[in-house]
Design a protein around this motif. Structure first.
Motif, PDB file in Angstrom:
ATOM      1  N   ARG A 115      59.486  96.737   7.559  1.00  0.00           N
ATOM      2  CA  ARG A 115      59.045  97.060   8.928  1.00  0.00           C
ATOM      3  C   ARG A 115      60.143  96.753   9.938  1.00  0.00           C
ATOM      4  NH1 ARG A 115      53.697  94.104  10.441  1.00  0.00           N
ATOM      5  NH2 ARG A 115      53.094  95.294   8.583  1.00  0.00           N
ATOM      6  N   GLU A 116      60.793  95.608   9.778  1.00  0.00           N
ATOM      7  CA  GLU A 116      61.832  95.199  10.726  1.00  0.00           C
ATOM      8  C   GLU A 116      63.072  96.090  10.629  1.00  0.00           C
ATOM      9  OE1 GLU A 116      58.900  92.151  10.232  1.00  0.00           O
ATOM     10  OE2 GLU A 116      60.115  93.202   8.732  1.00  0.00           O
ATOM     11  N   LEU A 117      63.389  96.553   9.417  1.00  0.00           N
ATOM     12  CA  LEU A 117      64.505  97.482   9.275  1.00  0.00           C
ATOM     13  C   LEU A 117      64.185  98.824   9.942  1.00  0.00           C
ATOM     14  CD1 LEU A 117      65.504  96.852   5.536  1.00  0.00           C
ATOM     15  CD2 LEU A 117      66.813  96.182   7.561  1.00  0.00           C
ATOM     16  N   ALA A 118      62.936  99.241   9.816  1.00  0.00           N
ATOM     17  CA  ALA A 118      62.531 100.524  10.385  1.00  0.00           C
ATOM     18  C   ALA A 118      62.573 100.512  11.911  1.00  0.00           C
ATOM     19  CB  ALA A 118      61.134 100.898   9.900  1.00  0.00           C
ATOM     20  N   ASP A 119      62.187  99.379  12.529  1.00  0.00           N
ATOM     21  CA  ASP A 119      62.157  99.355  14.000  1.00  0.00           C
ATOM     22  C   ASP A 119      63.442  98.811  14.618  1.00  0.00           C
ATOM     23  OD1 ASP A 119      62.045  96.552  13.844  1.00  0.00           O
ATOM     24  OD2 ASP A 119      59.893  96.450  14.183  1.00  0.00           O
ATOM     25  N   GLY A 120      64.437  98.457  13.780  1.00  0.00           N
ATOM     26  CA  GLY A 120      65.720  98.023  14.293  1.00  0.00           C
ATOM     27  C   GLY A 120      65.798  96.556  14.647  1.00  0.00           C
ATOM     28  N   THR A 121      64.728  95.816  14.425  1.00  0.00           N
ATOM     29  CA  THR A 121      64.760  94.380  14.699  1.00  0.00           C
ATOM     30  C   THR A 121      65.773  93.682  13.809  1.00  0.00           C
ATOM     31  OG1 THR A 121      62.401  94.483  15.232  1.00  0.00           O
ATOM     32  CG2 THR A 121      63.341  92.301  14.910  1.00  0.00           C
ATOM     33  N   LEU A 122      65.879  94.159  12.564  1.00  0.00           N
ATOM     34  CA  LEU A 122      66.879  93.667  11.627  1.00  0.00           C
ATOM     35  C   LEU A 122      67.755  94.833  11.192  1.00  0.00           C
ATOM     36  CD1 LEU A 122      64.718  91.345   9.311  1.00  0.00           C
ATOM     37  CD2 LEU A 122      66.250  90.640  11.173  1.00  0.00           C
ATOM     38  N   ILE A 123      68.954  94.492  10.742  1.00  0.00           N
ATOM     39  CA  ILE A 123      69.878  95.511  10.254  1.00  0.00           C
ATOM     40  C   ILE A 123      70.412  95.076   8.891  1.00  0.00           C
ATOM     41  CG2 ILE A 123      71.872  94.452  11.406  1.00  0.00           C
ATOM     42  CD1 ILE A 123      72.936  97.297  11.863  1.00  0.00           C
ATOM     43  N   GLU A 124      70.594  96.033   7.997  1.00  0.00           N
ATOM     44  CA  GLU A 124      71.150  95.738   6.685  1.00  0.00           C
ATOM     45  C   GLU A 124      72.667  95.713   6.776  1.00  0.00           C
ATOM     46  OE1 GLU A 124      71.257  97.613   2.134  1.00  0.00           O
ATOM     47  OE2 GLU A 124      69.854  98.405   3.636  1.00  0.00           O
ATOM     48  N   VAL A 125      73.261  94.675   6.198  1.00  0.00           N
ATOM     49  CA  VAL A 125      74.715  94.511   6.223  1.00  0.00           C
ATOM     50  C   VAL A 125      75.281  94.864   4.846  1.00  0.00           C
ATOM     51  CG1 VAL A 125      76.629  92.916   6.620  1.00  0.00           C
ATOM     52  CG2 VAL A 125      74.511  92.691   7.947  1.00  0.00           C
ATOM     53  N   PRO A 126      76.212  95.796   4.771  1.00  0.00           N
ATOM     54  CA  PRO A 126      76.695  96.292   3.473  1.00  0.00           C
ATOM     55  C   PRO A 126      77.795  95.422   2.860  1.00  0.00           C
ATOM     56  CG  PRO A 126      77.748  97.508   5.227  1.00  0.00           C
ATOM     57  CD  PRO A 126      76.793  96.554   5.898  1.00  0.00           C
ATOM     58  N   LEU A 127      77.487  94.170   2.559  1.00  0.00           N
ATOM     59  CA  LEU A 127      78.484  93.320   1.914  1.00  0.00           C
ATOM     60  C   LEU A 127      78.780  93.828   0.508  1.00  0.00           C
ATOM     61  CD1 LEU A 127      77.589  89.642   2.892  1.00  0.00           C
ATOM     62  CD2 LEU A 127      79.385  91.101   3.795  1.00  0.00           C
ATOM     63  N   PRO A 128      79.985  93.582  -0.014  1.00  0.00           N
ATOM     64  CA  PRO A 128      80.320  94.022  -1.371  1.00  0.00           C
ATOM     65  C   PRO A 128      79.309  93.504  -2.393  1.00  0.00           C
ATOM     66  CG  PRO A 128      82.276  93.213  -0.233  1.00  0.00           C
ATOM     67  CD  PRO A 128      81.107  92.897   0.651  1.00  0.00           C
ATOM     68  N   GLY A 129      78.903  94.384  -3.292  1.00  0.00           N
ATOM     69  CA  GLY A 129      77.968  93.994  -4.342  1.00  0.00           C
ATOM     70  C   GLY A 129      76.516  94.174  -3.991  1.00  0.00           C
ATOM     71  N   THR A 130      76.226  94.563  -2.742  1.00  0.00           N
ATOM     72  CA  THR A 130      74.829  94.765  -2.350  1.00  0.00           C
ATOM     73  C   THR A 130      74.575  96.263  -2.184  1.00  0.00           C
ATOM     74  OG1 THR A 130      75.320  94.602   0.033  1.00  0.00           O
ATOM     75  CG2 THR A 130      74.795  92.562  -1.151  1.00  0.00           C
ATOM     76  N   PRO A 131      73.297  96.668  -2.301  1.00  0.00           N
ATOM     77  CA  PRO A 131      72.135  95.828  -2.626  1.00  0.00           C
ATOM     78  C   PRO A 131      72.127  95.403  -4.094  1.00  0.00           C
ATOM     79  CG  PRO A 131      71.500  98.130  -2.504  1.00  0.00           C
ATOM     80  CD  PRO A 131      72.930  98.076  -2.055  1.00  0.00           C
ATOM     81  N   LEU A 132      71.443  94.286  -4.362  1.00  0.00           N
ATOM     82  CA  LEU A 132      71.326  93.783  -5.729  1.00  0.00           C
ATOM     83  C   LEU A 132      70.041  94.329  -6.346  1.00  0.00           C
ATOM     84  CD1 LEU A 132      72.212  90.011  -5.140  1.00  0.00           C
ATOM     85  CD2 LEU A 132      73.747  91.855  -5.806  1.00  0.00           C
TER      86      LEU A 132
END
Length: 325
Positions: A248-265
């Protein structure tokens, strides 16, 4: 020895005092003391000793308590299984789940399960991996929904559901310029961790080690996924968390996914049980989650450990197909 003596002994072991155990069991302190004395006399072994103003287990008592938890858990399992087999719709489903699965996966599955079987009782325990695995080991629950499983022969996987672990930051906590130096960004962050005993915490620690950061980043321990999610939103740090917990938080922009090496796991949720015949209520739940399509049967064949599922998955699910291919 009697079952009352055994349950009293465990109550004292857990509570740490005769007074607290008596309150828990709704009996007098003298009854608790008499029960403990009789049990220790019958065994010829000291199980409890003084520890300041309280009580603690002796080494022999700790070993004995571990066995008794399993014995009583098996007796409770037998009673529940017999009652469920006699009338599956009025049996009790005993289940445990790790925190993320208990908060994000099970609620809707159990809600749809209850619509089909409104009379079945549900006992659900939610905790970290160590806590819920102990419940399964002691046979205090029939099913466990968790993450990484071990290769031990005393556990069989009945259903699998894929999910991903991702890095999340506050919606304004990661900028395009940070993409030029992801390792530096990771080193500068405060990493929010679950409590010790959590599988997600162990995975996070291994992930950070594998990044080979120039120096160890700061960390902060927070006791639940919900608290961690809110702490990230508030700007206290970043975390590795199941995508299921932050959709839900990713969808509304409250949180953001950070593309660190090796992710997603990539990871899997596993619905697991002890080998042997499952109680009818547990069989009904397994059939239900497979029928929903969220879970699939594991690919590997487990001839030595796979629990026996009766030809009638249970009378509670007899009119629904449990085979999703």
């Amino acid at each position: 020895m009697t079952l009352t003596q055994l349950r009293t002994f465990l109550a004292v072991a857990d509570a740490g005092s005769v007074h607290a155990a008596a309150q828990q069991l709704y009996v007098t302190q003298s009854a608790v003391s008499a029960s403990l004395t009789a049990l220790q006399r019958s065994l010829g072994t000291r199980l409890i000793q003084r520890d300041g103003r309280g009580l603690r287990l002796t080494e022999a008592g700790a070993v004995y308590a571990d066995y008794i938890r399993r014995v009583l858990g098996l007796l409770d399992e037998a009673s529940a299984a017999a009652a469920a087999e006699d009338d599956p719709e009025r049996g009790v489903l005993r289940m445990a789940a790790v925190t993320t699965a208990g908060e994000q996966i099970l609620p809707r599955l159990l809600a749809s399960f209850r619509k089909r079987h409104p009379q079945i009782g549900i006992q659900l325990e939610v905790g970290n991996r160590e806590r819920v695995r102990a419940l399964l080991d002691r046979r205090e629950v029939d099913l466990l929904l968790g993450g990484r499983t071990t290769a031990r022969r005393d556990v069989s996987v009945l259903g699998v559901r894929p999910h991903e672990l991702i890095i999340v930051a506050p919606g304004d906590g990661f900028r395009l310029t940070d993409q030029n130096d992801l390792i530096g960004w990771a080193e500068r962050q405060t990493w929010l961790l679950r409590e010790k005993g959590s599988g997600t915490r162990e995975t996070t620690e291994r992930f950070l080690d594998d990044l080979n950061l120039p120096s160890a980043p700061r960390s902060l321990t927070v006791g639940s996924n919900a608290a961690i999610r809110e702490a990230v939103i508030a700007g206290l740090g970043v975390t590795l968390i199941s995508r299921d917990a932050v959709q839900r938080e990713l969808a509304d922009g409250t949180l953001i996914e950070v593309p660190l090496p090796g992710t997603p796991l990539p990871r899997d949720w596993h619905l697991a049980a002890h080998p042997g015949t499952l109680p009818a209520t547990a069989t009904a739940l397994v059939a239900h989650v497979l029928m929903t399509g969220e879970f699939r049967r594991p690919h590997q064949h487990q001839p030595d450990t796979e629990p026996h599922v009766p030809e009638h998955p249970s009378r509670a699910e007899s009119h629904h197909s449990a085979d999703t291919g």
